[in-house]
Design a protein around this motif. Structure first.
Motif, mmCIF file in Angstrom:
data_model
loop_
_atom_site.group_PDB
_atom_site.id
_atom_site.type_symbol
_atom_site.label_atom_id
_atom_site.label_comp_id
_atom_site.label_asym_id
_atom_site.label_seq_id
_atom_site.Cartn_x
_atom_site.Cartn_y
_atom_site.Cartn_z
ATOM 1 N N CYS A 353 0.746 -1.182 0.090
ATOM 2 C CA CYS A 353 -0.082 0.005 0.007
ATOM 3 C C CYS A 353 0.862 1.349 0.063
ATOM 4 C CB CYS A 353 -0.751 -0.142 1.253
ATOM 5 S SG CYS A 353 -2.241 -1.319 1.256
ATOM 6 N N ALA A 354 1.870 1.061 0.877
ATOM 7 C CA ALA A 354 2.912 2.454 0.990
ATOM 8 C C ALA A 354 3.743 2.666 -0.524
ATOM 9 C CB ALA A 354 3.716 2.382 2.005
ATOM 10 N N GLU A 355 3.878 1.693 -1.062
ATOM 11 C CA GLU A 355 4.637 1.684 -2.438
ATOM 12 C C GLU A 355 4.063 1.974 -3.646
ATOM 13 O OE1 GLU A 355 6.727 -1.904 -2.233
ATOM 14 O OE2 GLU A 355 8.447 -1.165 -1.032
ATOM 15 N N THR A 356 2.455 1.939 -3.583
ATOM 16 C CA THR A 356 1.566 2.118 -4.678
ATOM 17 C C THR A 356 1.052 3.300 -4.897
ATOM 18 O OG1 THR A 356 1.352 -0.478 -4.543
ATOM 19 C CG2 THR A 356 -0.202 0.779 -5.973
ATOM 20 N N SER A 357 1.305 3.958 -5.935
ATOM 21 C CA SER A 357 0.448 5.159 -6.043
ATOM 22 C C SER A 357 -0.917 4.957 -6.067
ATOM 23 C CB SER A 357 0.965 6.337 -7.106
ATOM 24 O OG SER A 357 0.795 5.177 -8.444
ATOM 25 N N ARG A 358 -1.737 6.163 -5.676
ATOM 26 C CA ARG A 358 -3.075 6.099 -5.635
ATOM 27 C C ARG A 358 -3.752 5.155 -4.573
ATOM 28 N NH1 ARG A 358 -5.943 8.111 -9.979
ATOM 29 N NH2 ARG A 358 -4.600 8.461 -11.867
ATOM 30 N N VAL A 359 -2.643 4.424 -3.506
ATOM 31 C CA VAL A 359 -3.390 3.666 -2.577
ATOM 32 C C VAL A 359 -2.751 4.140 -1.321
ATOM 33 C CG1 VAL A 359 -3.265 1.367 -1.570
ATOM 34 C CG2 VAL A 359 -3.243 1.665 -4.231
ATOM 35 N N SER A 360 -3.643 4.315 -0.159
ATOM 36 C CA SER A 360 -3.386 4.486 1.117
ATOM 37 C C SER A 360 -4.006 3.609 2.240
ATOM 38 C CB SER A 360 -3.576 5.979 1.497
ATOM 39 O OG SER A 360 -5.062 6.418 1.549
ATOM 40 N N CYS A 361 -3.589 3.141 3.363
ATOM 41 C CA CYS A 361 -4.219 2.306 4.063
ATOM 42 C C CYS A 361 -3.905 2.506 5.470
ATOM 43 C CB CYS A 361 -3.777 1.084 3.774
ATOM 44 S SG CYS A 361 -4.814 -0.317 4.455
ATOM 45 N N ILE A 374 -8.468 4.054 -2.201
ATOM 46 C CA ILE A 374 -8.049 4.392 -3.803
ATOM 47 C C ILE A 374 -8.495 5.553 -4.349
ATOM 48 C CG2 ILE A 374 -7.400 1.816 -4.195
ATOM 49 C CD1 ILE A 374 -10.351 1.591 -5.157
ATOM 50 N N ASP A 375 -7.491 6.279 -5.079
ATOM 51 C CA ASP A 375 -7.890 7.645 -5.515
ATOM 52 C C ASP A 375 -7.761 7.095 -7.171
ATOM 53 O OD1 ASP A 375 -7.854 9.853 -6.286
ATOM 54 O OD2 ASP A 375 -5.776 10.361 -6.013
ATOM 55 N N ILE A 376 -9.273 6.876 -7.539
ATOM 56 C CA ILE A 376 -9.487 6.625 -8.907
ATOM 57 C C ILE A 376 -10.556 7.493 -9.522
ATOM 58 C CG2 ILE A 376 -8.404 4.250 -8.746
ATOM 59 C CD1 ILE A 376 -11.375 3.249 -8.504
ATOM 60 N N PRO A 377 -10.639 7.249 -10.944
ATOM 61 C CA PRO A 377 -11.609 8.316 -11.369
ATOM 62 C C PRO A 377 -12.885 7.502 -11.641
ATOM 63 C CG PRO A 377 -9.860 7.655 -13.195
ATOM 64 C CD PRO A 377 -9.578 7.144 -11.828
ATOM 65 N N GLU A 378 -12.872 6.462 -11.271
ATOM 66 C CA GLU A 378 -14.158 5.638 -11.378
ATOM 67 C C GLU A 378 -14.802 4.964 -10.175
ATOM 68 O OE1 GLU A 378 -13.388 2.817 -14.395
ATOM 69 O OE2 GLU A 378 -11.773 2.011 -13.349
ATOM 70 N N GLY A 379 -15.907 4.535 -10.139
ATOM 71 C CA GLY A 379 -16.526 3.718 -8.866
ATOM 72 C C GLY A 379 -15.760 2.662 -8.721
ATOM 73 N N ASP A 380 -15.820 2.201 -7.145
ATOM 74 C CA ASP A 380 -14.793 1.045 -6.860
ATOM 75 C C ASP A 380 -15.486 -0.090 -7.167
ATOM 76 O OD1 ASP A 380 -16.720 1.295 -4.659
ATOM 77 O OD2 ASP A 380 -15.429 1.939 -3.232
ATOM 78 N N ARG A 404 -17.730 7.012 3.531
ATOM 79 C CA ARG A 404 -17.923 8.445 3.407
ATOM 80 C C ARG A 404 -18.236 8.611 2.029
ATOM 81 N NH1 ARG A 404 -17.799 11.480 8.412
ATOM 82 N NH2 ARG A 404 -16.368 10.498 9.707
ATOM 83 N N PRO A 405 -19.325 9.539 1.618
ATOM 84 C CA PRO A 405 -19.586 9.973 0.239
ATOM 85 C C PRO A 405 -18.010 10.707 -0.325
ATOM 86 C CG PRO A 405 -21.294 10.681 1.563
ATOM 87 C CD PRO A 405 -20.212 9.928 2.432
ATOM 88 N N GLY A 406 -17.789 10.273 -1.589
ATOM 89 C CA GLY A 406 -16.461 11.043 -2.136
ATOM 90 C C GLY A 406 -15.277 9.851 -1.921
ATOM 91 N N THR A 407 -15.324 9.051 -1.006
ATOM 92 C CA THR A 407 -14.122 8.091 -0.829
ATOM 93 C C THR A 407 -14.346 6.917 -1.361
ATOM 94 O OG1 THR A 407 -14.913 7.237 1.487
ATOM 95 C CG2 THR A 407 -13.698 9.324 1.436
ATOM 96 N N LYS A 408 -13.234 6.229 -1.707
ATOM 97 C CA LYS A 408 -13.514 4.980 -2.320
ATOM 98 C C LYS A 408 -12.355 4.075 -1.647
ATOM 99 C CE LYS A 408 -14.536 7.260 -6.698
ATOM 100 N NZ LYS A 408 -13.986 8.094 -7.741
ATOM 101 N N PHE A 431 -2.867 -3.657 -12.932
ATOM 102 C CA PHE A 431 -4.048 -3.184 -13.288
ATOM 103 C C PHE A 431 -4.157 -1.734 -13.165
ATOM 104 C CE2 PHE A 431 -8.281 -2.321 -11.809
ATOM 105 C CZ PHE A 431 -8.988 -2.617 -12.887
ATOM 106 N N MET A 432 -3.652 -1.321 -12.088
ATOM 107 C CA MET A 432 -3.795 0.375 -11.785
ATOM 108 C C MET A 432 -2.957 1.063 -12.748
ATOM 109 S SD MET A 432 -4.258 0.356 -7.612
ATOM 110 C CE MET A 432 -4.879 2.010 -7.595
#
Ligand SMILES: Cc1ncc(COP(=O)(O)O)c(C=O)c1O
Length: 437
Positions: A353-361, A374-380, A404-408, A431-432
């Motif tokens: 998670c720490a090494e992958t962009s768009r991911v935090s945990c 995940i910070d992605i431009p489509e629905g999870d 929460r709304p707006g988070t994925k 994939f990402m």
């Protein structure tokens, strides 16, 4: 000679959709061949969802095309390198051989109930008013919620939550009243949100600790604050502690950092849920239980309702109940090994998670789930279905648990061994990169 269908105009052909039945040559009745109207499921099932298994249809389709699916969606340790302790298997086998194959009493067999009371005492739970065994915690949840809620009542459930709660509430036609877990605060319950959500019709609150899907563990202070709110608003607490022995942020077994809600608030009506599925690696046996504690005069009427439902469904699986005492009172060695594996797999997950962009945990402290953001431009949900289709890795979308709304988010089950997990994370990373570069 060939038999041809009769062309005689005197023989009456059955009318479409009808067939002549002759009852012993006495009289003939007309029966429909097939029913004209479809059998529709009850409308209240419209909102029953269980995201963890609902993805199975897509996975089946991908598997039919000859692909091997990596299931990181279901929290079943037996899918991976974990085994049910041998002495528990022996106990069930002996029970079956000894003829314990009939119904048991509705609450459960006495040695199991004694062992559960003993375990509760070790956890500091006093003021116990009742103990009962069920077919998994799933049935405890179903019975406890059904026994409590009238139309128009509501129950506070966490968001994200384990989806069984919302599925049972949908079945009971009870609207959802969710409180947020706070990602910025290590997924602890958001107290202010709980306060805001309590209404005159709120009857109780569900607390999943250690939590599924986030792996968070409640602090004592948090438990005390929730207990205080429950007291003030006359709420029952459903404390789902099915993962209580799987705290993985410490090395030693003696130093048990899990604090039971019922131990913090002996006066409060609390039903503590536990079972053999997770701590004791026997999910297929379907053994769970409820421990009811609190002031007798407050909780007794409700427990009469619970027991009515326990009697109506006869009993939990009988021979498997013979594993409860050996599990709770026998050797606990397997837990050291399980926690060692889980700690290493959690650490590997966090590194990815720490090494992958768009991911935090937020690092999980208990159970075997991680819930990365995940910070992605489509629905999870799209993320998850495309991941199954393209890389054959199955995780569950955050929207299936609530967020929460707006988070994925998505939920990972980090039960597989390090090699399998590494392959899965590499596939998700590819994939990402391919999809969101
Ligand atoms: C928080 C939680 N509660 C209850 C259950 C259901 O457990 P059981 O197998 O005992 O029905 C699960 C299963 O994953 C769970 O994660």
């Amino acid at each position: 000679m060939r038999f041809l269908p009769s062309q005689s105009s005197e023989v009456q052909q059955p009318r479409p959709r009808e067939l002549l039945y002759n009852l012993g040559g006495k009289r003939a009745i007309l029966m429909p061949v097939s029913q004209a109207r479809e059998i529709a499921p009850a409308a209240r099932l419209e909102n029953v969802r269980y995201a963890i298994r609902d993805l199975a249809c897509i996975a089946d389709e991908v598997a039919r095309q000859g692909n091997k699916i990596l299931p990181l969606n279901i929290g079943d340790p037996l899918n991976f390198d974990f085994q049910t302790p041998a002495h528990m298997i022996e106990a069930v086998y002996k029970a079956m051989r000894d003829g314990k194959n009939g119904y048991s009493s509705s609450s459960g067999i006495p040695p199991a109930l004694d062992a559960i009371r003993g375990e509760a005492a070790r956890k500091g739970i006093t003021n116990i008013q009742d103990v009962f065994v069920t077919s998994g915690v799933s049935e405890t949840v179903d019975i406890c919620l059904t026994a409590l809620l009238n139309p128009g009542d509501n129950l506070l459930t966490p968001c994200p939550d384990y989806p069984l709660y919302s599925a049972v509430l949908a079945k009971l036609e009870i609207g959802l009243n969710t409180y947020y877990l706070n990602e910025e605060d290590g997924w602890q319950p958001d107290l202010d949100d709980i306060k805001k959500k309590i209404t005159p019709r709120t009857r109780g609150i569900v607390l999943i600790n250690p939590n599924n899907p986030t792996g968070s563990v409640c602090t004592r202070k948090m438990l005390e604050q929730i207990a205080e709110l429950a007291r003030r608003h006359n709420l029952i607490v459903f404390a789902d502690e099915i993962y209580d022995k799987l705290i993985i942020d410490r090395e030693t077994q003696d130093d048990d950092p899990h604090i039971a809600m019922a131990a913090v608030a002996p006066d409060l009506p609390v039903i503590t849920f536990g079972g053999l599925s997770k701590n004791y690696l026997a999910p297929g046996w379907r053994i769970g239980w409820g421990i009811a504690s609190g002031e007798a005069s407050v909780i007794k009427p409700y427990l009469e309702g619970v027991n009515k439902l326990l009697r109506a469904r006869l009993c939990a699986n009988h021979p498997e109940q013979y594993a409860i005492k050996p599990a709770l009172e026998g050797p606990q060695d397997h837990l050291l090994e399980v926690k060692r594996k889980l700690r290493s797999r959690r650490d590997l997950t966090m590194k990815w998670c720490a090494e992958t962009s768009r991911v935090s945990c937020v690092a999980p402290r208990g159970a075997f789930y991680a819930y990365p953001r995940i910070d992605i431009p489509e629905g999870d949900d799209v993320f998850v279905t495309e991941l199954i289709r393209q890389k054959h890795v199955m995780v569950v979308h955050g929207s299936g648990f609530g967020q929460r709304p707006g988070t994925k988010h998505f939920r990972i089950v980090f039960l597989p061994d390090e090699k399998t997990l590494t392959a899965a994370y590499s596939a998700i990373g590819d994939f990402m990169r391919e999809r969101y570069a």
